[in-house]
Design an enzyme around this catalytic site. Structure first.
Site, mmCIF file in Angstrom:
data_model
loop_
_atom_site.group_PDB
_atom_site.id
_atom_site.type_symbol
_atom_site.label_atom_id
_atom_site.label_comp_id
_atom_site.label_asym_id
_atom_site.label_seq_id
_atom_site.Cartn_x
_atom_site.Cartn_y
_atom_site.Cartn_z
ATOM 1 N N SER A 43 0.890 -1.115 -0.147
ATOM 2 C CA SER A 43 0.110 -0.147 0.034
ATOM 3 C C SER A 43 0.832 1.034 0.091
ATOM 4 O O SER A 43 1.871 1.323 0.853
ATOM 5 C CB SER A 43 -1.050 0.008 1.365
ATOM 6 O OG SER A 43 -1.334 1.221 1.293
ATOM 7 N N LYS A 103 -13.782 -3.824 3.170
ATOM 8 C CA LYS A 103 -14.475 -2.718 2.921
ATOM 9 C C LYS A 103 -16.149 -2.923 3.582
ATOM 10 O O LYS A 103 -16.797 -2.209 4.101
ATOM 11 C CB LYS A 103 -14.648 -2.210 1.404
ATOM 12 C CG LYS A 103 -13.365 -1.599 1.092
ATOM 13 C CD LYS A 103 -13.179 -1.093 -0.175
ATOM 14 C CE LYS A 103 -11.730 -0.428 -0.399
ATOM 15 N NZ LYS A 103 -12.014 0.007 -1.868
ATOM 16 N N ASN A 151 -14.591 2.636 2.965
ATOM 17 C CA ASN A 151 -12.911 2.411 2.873
ATOM 18 C C ASN A 151 -12.384 3.367 4.011
ATOM 19 O O ASN A 151 -11.121 3.628 4.183
ATOM 20 C CB ASN A 151 -12.212 2.895 1.533
ATOM 21 C CG ASN A 151 -12.183 4.356 1.391
ATOM 22 O OD1 ASN A 151 -13.386 4.973 1.478
ATOM 23 N ND2 ASN A 151 -11.206 5.064 0.742
ATOM 24 N N ASP A 158 -13.697 6.484 -1.727
ATOM 25 C CA ASP A 158 -13.311 5.899 -2.907
ATOM 26 C C ASP A 158 -14.206 6.739 -3.963
ATOM 27 O O ASP A 158 -13.642 7.083 -5.314
ATOM 28 C CB ASP A 158 -13.596 4.439 -2.907
ATOM 29 C CG ASP A 158 -12.747 3.674 -2.699
ATOM 30 O OD1 ASP A 158 -11.635 3.906 -2.506
ATOM 31 O OD2 ASP A 158 -13.031 2.610 -2.123
ATOM 32 N N GLY A 172 -16.092 -4.223 -15.111
ATOM 33 C CA GLY A 172 -15.958 -4.769 -13.963
ATOM 34 C C GLY A 172 -17.183 -4.723 -12.950
ATOM 35 O O GLY A 172 -17.857 -3.507 -13.137
ATOM 36 N N ARG A 189 -18.366 -10.664 -16.353
ATOM 37 C CA ARG A 189 -18.559 -12.110 -16.911
ATOM 38 C C ARG A 189 -20.011 -12.447 -16.988
ATOM 39 O O ARG A 189 -20.067 -13.379 -18.009
ATOM 40 C CB ARG A 189 -17.826 -12.982 -15.775
ATOM 41 C CG ARG A 189 -16.313 -12.509 -15.645
ATOM 42 C CD ARG A 189 -15.554 -12.926 -16.766
ATOM 43 N NE ARG A 189 -14.124 -12.654 -16.530
ATOM 44 C CZ ARG A 189 -12.964 -12.744 -17.599
ATOM 45 N NH1 ARG A 189 -13.432 -13.026 -18.766
ATOM 46 N NH2 ARG A 189 -11.961 -12.532 -17.044
#
Length: 274
Positions: A19, A70, A91, A106, A130, A155
């Protein structure tokens, strides 16, 4: 809240050794003259997070939270901001008089990345690659930027369901595009105002040809860099913004919530060589 005496903060996640948050926060505290403040990275799983947060003494001002914690951060909080509840993750945990407050900076991070990409005020269409944890705050930032139409690439439609449902809640028109539907994705990227990828570089590699014609790309990945998507869009003359910009912009808000002081933006950007 600044408080008196030394204060502690940390980023919780697993793995977390990579990080860059410690560099950002330490640079901020130094620039603000908070010599007694410390910030560290603590490897913490989602299962370990509630116990670690509840055991934190009064010297702890706040926690940054990365994957996979999260959802746990949202659940352990005593109070939650509306936007954290909206996207279903947090977050940021901040000690307040009411207990631990959960927020999702975020959203601020993605908003900053969209500005850096030059998203015009009249922008209306986006492609979102995504449907995982980062996709939801990304969608909220896109809605705040005026985007009304979004194509969600995942997907399966089942995997995209949470993002599609949030888009409806936000008043956006959304369509699902399968990862292997090259023709539809290519068409969407050619006319979109911005494409945002929230998936690992390896997962997005198969989409390179379809995404190449997008005018603006925000890729939340910063290591390795450039990602295959970033390389192809840049080579085609498009504007590319990487994950470090998002990380920096989400950290501004965290520092301000932890300390109660304005974030020293230049010093923080310098810590990432931005």
């Amino acid at each position: 809240m600044t408080g008196d005496g030394p204060r502690r903060a940390a980023v919780l996640g697993s793995p977390v050794a990579h990080s860059k948050s410690p560099a950002l926060h330490r640079a901020a505290y130094a620039a603000l003259g908070l010599t007694g403040w410390t910030y560290e990275a603590i490897d913490t799983t989602a299962e370990q997070l509630p116990g670690r947060v509840r055991a934190a003494g009064p010297e702890w001002a706040g926690f940054s939270v990365t994957m996979p914690g999260k959802l746990a951060a949202l659940a352990v909080a005593d109070v939650r901001t509306r936007r954290a509840e909206l996207v279903g993750s947090a977050n940021t945990l901040v000690r307040t008089d009411e207990g631990w407050r959960a927020d999702c900076t975020d959203i601020d991070g993605m908003a900053g990345a969209l500005r850096a990409a030059g998203l015009p005020a009249q922008a209306r269409r986006a492609v979102l690659i995504g449907a995982g944890g980062t996709a939801l705050p990304t969608l909220a930032a896109l809605a705040d930027a005026g985007i009304g139409e979004v194509s969600v690439v995942a997907r399966s439609a089942e995997r995209a369901r949470g993002v599609l449902d949030l888009a409806q809640t936000l008043g956006m028109t959304a369509q699902f595009i399968a990862f292997d539907d090259d023709r539809t994705l290519r068409t969407a990227c050619a006319v979109t105002d911005v494409t945002v990828s929230t998936v690992p570089a390896s997962a997005a590699a198969s989409l390179v040809t379809s995404v190449a014609d997008t005018a603006r790309l925000v890729d939340v990945i910063y290591d390795p860099w450039p990602t295959p998507l970033a390389a192809v869009v840049s080579a085609a003359g498009g504007t590319v913004v990487g994950g470090l910009v998002m990380l920096l912009n989400q950290a501004y808000s965290q520092v301000e919530q932890f300390t109660g002081l304005p974030a020293p933006r230049e010093a923080m950007a310098a810590a990432l060589d931005l």
